[in-house]
Design a protein around this motif. Sequence first.
Motif, PDB file in Angstrom:
ATOM      1  N   LEU A 152       0.932  -1.350   0.299  1.00 12.76           N
ATOM      2  CA  LEU A 152      -0.540  -0.383  -0.098  1.00 12.76           C
ATOM      3  C   LEU A 152       0.906   1.354  -0.107  1.00 12.76           C
ATOM      4  CD1 LEU A 152      -2.809  -0.564   2.217  1.00 12.76           C
ATOM      5  CD2 LEU A 152      -2.845  -0.941  -0.018  1.00 12.76           C
ATOM      6  N   ILE A 153       2.407   0.916   0.348  1.00 15.86           N
ATOM      7  CA  ILE A 153       2.677   2.211  -0.218  1.00 15.86           C
ATOM      8  C   ILE A 153       4.305   2.438  -0.406  1.00 15.86           C
ATOM      9  CG2 ILE A 153       2.500   3.269   2.130  1.00 15.86           C
ATOM     10  CD1 ILE A 153       4.773   1.838   3.761  1.00 15.86           C
ATOM     11  N   GLY A 154       4.654   1.307  -1.294  1.00 13.06           N
ATOM     12  CA  GLY A 154       5.241   1.562  -1.864  1.00 13.06           C
ATOM     13  C   GLY A 154       5.098   1.915  -4.062  1.00 13.06           C
ATOM     14  N   THR A 155       5.898   1.860  -5.092  1.00 12.99           N
ATOM     15  CA  THR A 155       6.076   2.712  -6.262  1.00 12.99           C
ATOM     16  C   THR A 155       4.248   3.018  -6.791  1.00 12.99           C
ATOM     17  OG1 THR A 155       6.883   1.433  -6.552  1.00 12.99           O
ATOM     18  CG2 THR A 155       8.239   2.385  -6.136  1.00 12.99           C
ATOM     19  N   ASP A 156       4.378   3.195  -7.737  1.00 16.36           N
ATOM     20  CA  ASP A 156       2.693   3.121  -8.223  1.00 16.36           C
ATOM     21  C   ASP A 156       1.806   3.446  -6.977  1.00 16.36           C
ATOM     22  OD1 ASP A 156       1.346   3.188 -10.706  1.00 16.36           O
ATOM     23  OD2 ASP A 156       0.996   1.244 -11.014  1.00 16.36           O
ATOM     24  N   THR A 157       1.701   3.488  -6.212  1.00 15.29           N
ATOM     25  CA  THR A 157       0.505   4.404  -5.419  1.00 15.29           C
ATOM     26  C   THR A 157       0.694   5.772  -4.644  1.00 15.29           C
ATOM     27  OG1 THR A 157       2.216   3.429  -2.977  1.00 15.29           O
ATOM     28  CG2 THR A 157       0.711   1.661  -4.373  1.00 15.29           C
ATOM     29  N   HIS A 158      -0.922   5.807  -4.414  1.00 19.50           N
ATOM     30  CA  HIS A 158      -0.987   7.148  -3.240  1.00 19.50           C
ATOM     31  C   HIS A 158      -0.258   7.093  -2.027  1.00 19.50           C
ATOM     32  CE1 HIS A 158      -4.462   8.004  -6.548  1.00 19.50           C
ATOM     33  NE2 HIS A 158      -2.734   8.259  -6.705  1.00 19.50           N
ATOM     34  N   GLY A 159      -0.052   6.157  -1.337  1.00 10.52           N
ATOM     35  CA  GLY A 159       0.559   6.187  -0.354  1.00 10.52           C
ATOM     36  C   GLY A 159       1.726   6.367  -0.579  1.00 10.52           C
ATOM     37  N   GLY A 160       2.526   5.692  -1.057  1.00 11.74           N
ATOM     38  CA  GLY A 160       4.038   6.162  -0.895  1.00 11.74           C
ATOM     39  C   GLY A 160       4.079   7.547  -1.824  1.00 11.74           C
ATOM     40  N   LEU A 161       3.181   8.281  -2.334  1.00 11.54           N
ATOM     41  CA  LEU A 161       3.210   9.573  -2.949  1.00 11.54           C
ATOM     42  C   LEU A 161       3.056  10.329  -2.119  1.00 11.54           C
ATOM     43  CD1 LEU A 161       3.743  11.542  -5.098  1.00 11.54           C
ATOM     44  CD2 LEU A 161       1.480  11.379  -5.483  1.00 11.54           C
ATOM     45  N   VAL A 162       2.195   9.870  -1.142  1.00  5.87           N
ATOM     46  CA  VAL A 162       1.670  10.710   0.440  1.00  5.87           C
ATOM     47  C   VAL A 162       2.752  10.874   1.494  1.00  5.87           C
ATOM     48  CG1 VAL A 162       0.069  11.230   2.472  1.00  5.87           C
ATOM     49  CG2 VAL A 162      -0.504  10.957   0.012  1.00  5.87           C
ATOM     50  N   LEU A 163       3.519   9.876   1.574  1.00  9.86           N
ATOM     51  CA  LEU A 163       4.527   9.862   3.053  1.00  9.86           C
ATOM     52  C   LEU A 163       5.402  10.270   1.916  1.00  9.86           C
ATOM     53  CD1 LEU A 163       3.970   6.252   3.784  1.00  9.86           C
ATOM     54  CD2 LEU A 163       3.529   7.746   4.851  1.00  9.86           C
TER      55      LEU A 163
END
Length: 303
Positions: free
Chosen positions: A153-164
């Motif tokens: 959920l917080i890797g690449t190509d996810t909004h979770g990673g971009l948010v962090l």
Amino acid sequence: MVVGREVRWRKRAAHVLIWLTLALILYPFANMVWQALTAYTRADQAATWWPRFTADHLILVLGLGDTTDASTWRLAARVDFWLWMWNSVKVAAITTALATSLALSTAYAFARLRFGGRASLDNLLYMSHFFPGMLLAVAYWSIFNRIGNTFPLIGTDTHGGLVLALAGQATLGMVWAFKGYFEQLPLEIEEAARIDGATDWQTFRMIALPLARPMIVVMVLLTATQTMYEPVLSRALLNASDNATLPLGLTRFTVEAGSAGGGTSVALHEFAAAALLASLPGVLVFLFAQRWMDHSLSGAVKG
């Protein structure tokens, strides 16, 4: 009052320079509006040097137009404006909420509390502003690519990673701004609250936060606008078109539209229309923040 000829020429030169500067600044925006609201006649009609004004490009970007005309090749790169807008608003809202909550407590600790290593951390915080964040794009991709193997959920190509990633950068700037504002607050008010038995947390929540409300509003609006249109980390961390934010979506649209046109043409009018619509939230935020900016720039409450 008599003004010498030399002074008059200096004033005129200054006015000319001001108008030239404004023209250079406003020309890109004016050209964007012009391209979004005009269209030339078709090749099979009588040629004319003067375009006609139309809202067809805006209607097409909003998904309300007819896509069966002769320029269908442009629509091979569909403008998913509402999807890109939703992605940008979602990322900006979550990033701003996370960064603001972290920055407020951190800034207050730097401004009012005393703890070991405070001076060194303060210097590191100051030095971090001189390092361009865009240079960290590759490092961010490497980090979140590895994290995604364990936490998808917080890797690449996810909004979770971009948010962090965005929250980490936004927090640094907000901490510095809030720290300066908290340091201007009258210390006597907080000391009186502590004499009455208030803890540090109660002083922060009941005294400092209400007094810093104008600065909080301004920083929230500016941070939300900045993260909404952030292009570097979005391009580094997002791949799928369904996850694209506004800057990334418009960039891909330009490339795909140029490829669909044989590499010689780009849907310039549609791109300008989408860019114009995408800029409206930022303009509205700026107009809304004007009153709060005046309060925050005037400084904190004077004792």
